[in-house]
Design an enzyme around this catalytic site. Structure first.
Site, mmCIF file in Angstrom:
data_model
loop_
_atom_site.group_PDB
_atom_site.id
_atom_site.type_symbol
_atom_site.label_atom_id
_atom_site.label_comp_id
_atom_site.label_asym_id
_atom_site.label_seq_id
_atom_site.Cartn_x
_atom_site.Cartn_y
_atom_site.Cartn_z
ATOM 1 N N GLY A 91 0.865 -1.172 0.000
ATOM 2 C CA GLY A 91 0.000 0.000 0.000
ATOM 3 C C GLY A 91 0.896 1.214 0.000
ATOM 4 N N GLU A 92 0.757 2.030 0.998
ATOM 5 C CA GLU A 92 1.589 3.230 1.108
ATOM 6 C C GLU A 92 2.114 3.284 2.541
ATOM 7 O OE1 GLU A 92 2.628 5.308 -1.371
ATOM 8 O OE2 GLU A 92 3.842 5.915 0.342
ATOM 9 N N SER A 93 3.424 3.091 2.683
ATOM 10 C CA SER A 93 3.996 2.969 4.029
ATOM 11 C C SER A 93 3.784 4.240 4.852
ATOM 12 C CB SER A 93 5.484 2.619 3.949
ATOM 13 O OG SER A 93 6.188 3.576 3.187
ATOM 14 N N CYS A 120 5.973 -5.362 0.362
ATOM 15 C CA CYS A 120 6.180 -4.062 -0.283
ATOM 16 C C CYS A 120 6.162 -2.912 0.734
ATOM 17 C CB CYS A 120 5.194 -3.867 -1.430
ATOM 18 S SG CYS A 120 5.772 -2.568 -2.557
ATOM 19 N N ARG A 126 13.408 3.097 -0.370
ATOM 20 C CA ARG A 126 11.993 3.223 -0.758
ATOM 21 C C ARG A 126 11.904 3.638 -2.223
ATOM 22 N NH1 ARG A 126 8.487 7.855 0.297
ATOM 23 N NH2 ARG A 126 6.354 7.126 -0.032
ATOM 24 N N ILE A 142 5.433 -3.042 -7.567
ATOM 25 C CA ILE A 142 4.777 -1.746 -7.786
ATOM 26 C C ILE A 142 5.433 -0.714 -6.865
ATOM 27 C CG2 ILE A 142 2.583 -0.482 -7.739
ATOM 28 C CD1 ILE A 142 1.177 -3.248 -7.914
ATOM 29 N N ARG A 143 6.173 0.219 -7.445
ATOM 30 C CA ARG A 143 6.941 1.191 -6.652
ATOM 31 C C ARG A 143 7.599 0.485 -5.462
ATOM 32 N NH1 ARG A 143 4.443 5.060 -4.126
ATOM 33 N NH2 ARG A 143 2.476 3.949 -4.191
ATOM 34 N N HIS A 202 4.370 -8.134 -4.357
ATOM 35 C CA HIS A 202 3.000 -8.304 -3.846
ATOM 36 C C HIS A 202 2.422 -9.692 -4.135
ATOM 37 C CE1 HIS A 202 1.906 -4.028 -3.055
ATOM 38 N NE2 HIS A 202 2.790 -3.786 -3.998
ATOM 39 N N GLU A 226 0.072 -10.930 -2.670
ATOM 40 C CA GLU A 226 -1.376 -10.806 -2.446
ATOM 41 C C GLU A 226 -2.112 -10.363 -3.706
ATOM 42 O OE1 GLU A 226 0.915 -8.666 -1.422
ATOM 43 O OE2 GLU A 226 0.118 -6.673 -1.006
HETATM 44 N N1 GLN Z 1 6.355 2.893 -2.392
HETATM 45 C C1 GLN Z 1 5.329 2.506 -1.484
HETATM 46 C C2 GLN Z 1 5.629 2.976 -0.063
HETATM 47 O O1 GLN Z 1 6.506 3.733 0.190
HETATM 48 C C3 GLN Z 1 5.131 1.000 -1.471
HETATM 49 C C4 GLN Z 1 4.406 0.593 -2.706
HETATM 50 C C5 GLN Z 1 3.602 -0.638 -2.557
HETATM 51 O O2 GLN Z 1 3.343 -1.173 -1.489
HETATM 52 N N2 GLN Z 1 3.161 -1.070 -3.724
HETATM 53 O O3 GLN Z 1 4.937 2.599 0.799
#
Ligand code: GLN
Length: 240
Positions: free
Chosen positions: A59-61, A92, A122, A153-154, A215, A217
């Site tokens: 997700g987004e940390s 992730c 990151r 993904i990122r 991921h 999941e």
């Molecule tokens: N770049 C995201 C973060 O800093 C992580 C991306 C992801 O979980 N797909 O959280």
């Protein structure tokens, strides 16, 4: 209840933000003959107390950490992640949160939970445009000749693996999967070819802690969830 009724294992999925429903769906499908699995979405201390293990989703940390702080969960999550007796898997964004240290963090800094002896960068592969999928050979999985779809993904990059910390000296570190060096940003490819423990590592277990920079999941493949439960929760030897 008869004594040979297998004990249910409650696996918590941190549900503050991100792909928690996808982890929950895989856990609901997962059948381990010896142990029924029961997923539980975790938002409070009471939820967490019911769990034998915790998964921190992608997700987004930054958002996961700030929601944790706002809801009073931050210190409890830190304590859980730093306790070697607690099985925790970060995917992730979850990998970033579990890392002991991280670079490329949000301006002004962001909170980490810690617990895993890795340093991560990151968004190490770049922006959303540099997201990619690659088939991974993962020897420790059931049916290892069937590759696992790695969805990045990122994603973070593991810059170094710390096996020297005194507290982790009795804790086994297992490199579970690597990406081919050709997946890395150009400036890291040469360094990756001469290094043994970093950059290409995308899945790693350290005692009961597990991180994947991708991921699982977001696939239909439940074998890494099975790996986490068998190796980190049940502490079965490799291949069981
Ligand atoms: N770049 C995201 C973060 O800093 C992580 C991306 C992801 O979980 N797909 O959280």
């Amino acid at each position: 209840m008869s004594s040979d009724t297998p004990e249910e294992i409650v696996i918590g999925v941190l549900a503050l933000q991100g792909a928690f429903a996808e982890h929950q769906a895989i856990l609901m499908r997962l059948k381990l003959p010896s142990h029924p699995i029961s997923p539980l979405l975790v938002r409070t201390a009471e939820d967490l107390a019911k769990c034998a293990a915790l998964i921190i989703p992608g997700g987004e940390s930054t958002t996961i950490a700030s929601v944790a702080a706002r809801t009073g969960m931050l210190q409890l999550l830190r304590d859980t992640c730093r306790d070697p007796s607690k099985p925790v898997w970060g995917t992730c964004a979850g990998c970033i949160l579990l890392a002991k240290e991280a670079t490329g963090l949000k301006k002004g800094g962001q909170e980490l939970f810690g617990g895993m002896g890795v340093g991560v960068r990151r968004n190490g592969y770049g922006t959303q445009l540099e997201s990619f999928e690659v088939m991974l050979d993962i020897p420790g999985l059931r049916d290892p000749e069937r590759p696992f779809a790695g969805v990045f993904i990122r994603a973070p990059i593991i810059e170094h693996v710390d096996t020297s910390a005194p507290s982790s000296s009795s804790i086994e570190t297992e490199i579970v999967a690597r990406v081919p060096a050709s997946c890395l940003p150009a400036e890291l490819q040469e360094a990756a070819e001469t290094s043994t423990t970093d950059y290409t590592v995308v899945a790693m277990r350290q005692g009961k802690k597990f991180v994947t920079t991708f991921h699982p999941e977001l696939t239909k493949d439940e074998r890494l969830h099975e790996f986490f439960i068998k190796r980190c929760v049940l502490e079965l030897p490799a291949g069981k």
